[in-house]
Design a protein around this motif. Sequence first.
Motif, PDB file in Angstrom:
ATOM      1  N   LEU A 190      31.542 -19.577  43.731  1.00  0.00           N
ATOM      2  CA  LEU A 190      30.237 -20.540  43.929  1.00  0.00           C
ATOM      3  C   LEU A 190      29.452 -19.433  45.885  1.00  0.00           C
ATOM      4  O   LEU A 190      29.873 -19.465  46.152  1.00  0.00           O
ATOM      5  CB  LEU A 190      30.187 -21.948  44.716  1.00  0.00           C
ATOM      6  CG  LEU A 190      31.516 -22.589  43.738  1.00  0.00           C
ATOM      7  CD1 LEU A 190      31.460 -23.940  45.110  1.00  0.00           C
ATOM      8  CD2 LEU A 190      30.432 -22.888  43.159  1.00  0.00           C
TER       9      LEU A 190
ATOM     10  N   ASP B 234      24.720 -23.409  44.058  1.00  0.00           N
ATOM     11  CA  ASP B 234      25.811 -23.776  43.876  1.00  0.00           C
ATOM     12  C   ASP B 234      26.008 -24.978  44.110  1.00  0.00           C
ATOM     13  O   ASP B 234      26.461 -25.897  42.942  1.00  0.00           O
ATOM     14  CB  ASP B 234      27.165 -23.069  42.675  1.00  0.00           C
ATOM     15  CG  ASP B 234      26.691 -21.414  42.253  1.00  0.00           C
ATOM     16  OD1 ASP B 234      25.861 -21.996  40.830  1.00  0.00           O
ATOM     17  OD2 ASP B 234      27.389 -20.707  42.138  1.00  0.00           O
TER      18      ASP B 234
ATOM     19  N   ARG C  45      23.752 -27.236  42.496  1.00  0.00           N
ATOM     20  CA  ARG C  45      23.533 -27.832  40.881  1.00  0.00           C
ATOM     21  C   ARG C  45      24.717 -28.804  40.850  1.00  0.00           C
ATOM     22  O   ARG C  45      25.714 -29.181  40.844  1.00  0.00           O
ATOM     23  CB  ARG C  45      24.088 -26.576  40.447  1.00  0.00           C
ATOM     24  CG  ARG C  45      24.669 -25.936  38.789  1.00  0.00           C
ATOM     25  CD  ARG C  45      24.761 -25.030  38.419  1.00  0.00           C
ATOM     26  NE  ARG C  45      25.651 -24.019  39.025  1.00  0.00           N
ATOM     27  CZ  ARG C  45      27.126 -24.646  38.264  1.00  0.00           C
ATOM     28  NH1 ARG C  45      26.429 -25.281  37.833  1.00  0.00           N
ATOM     29  NH2 ARG C  45      27.946 -23.974  39.187  1.00  0.00           N
TER      30      ARG C  45
END
Length: 186
Positions: free
Chosen positions: A102, A106, A109
């Motif tokens: 990651l 992220d 996200r």
Amino acid sequence: MDLLDHLRRMAGNNLWSNDRLYRAVLALKPGEFEAERTSFFPSIKATLNHVLAVDHLYLDFLEDGGVGAAAYDDFVPFDAAPELYLAQLAADRRLIAFCDVLSEADLDRRVVTDRREDGMIPEKIGDILAHVFLHDIHHRGQVHAMLSGTSVAPPQLDEFLLDYDLKLRRVEVERLRLDDQTNATS
């Protein structure tokens, strides 16, 4: 330490804590694993199967596996502690591998989570990871308490993050790391 580093450490703690807890569970006398007990789930067996089923659900969401709610709904509980332990170990290593790749971006996200009757709900990866760690800690605590009524003493589960505790976990962490390296080269 930033949030990403913290989540990676929590993934490592999940592996270590589950390993330590399962070592106690694997030492139970016959009948103690499945014996009815007072807790949210009626036995150590049922609680640990629930932890794994939920881990499978959230790993599917995080990895965009496409199984959705069926990852939990279709989970077949394990009857024996050794097989359940190996499956949990594999899930914990998947979670570590996921966290290891990651980026900070992220964490914000969103991935779609299949909530059956509530539909498809986008959730932030960082929030899902925080939830998974809280969920697992919550239920490990229940198993820890249930172990108090067995032939095996509950293990210490909070010796992972501090430098002070390093001497108390070093051998286990190194064993788990070596196990992981051995599995990678097999």
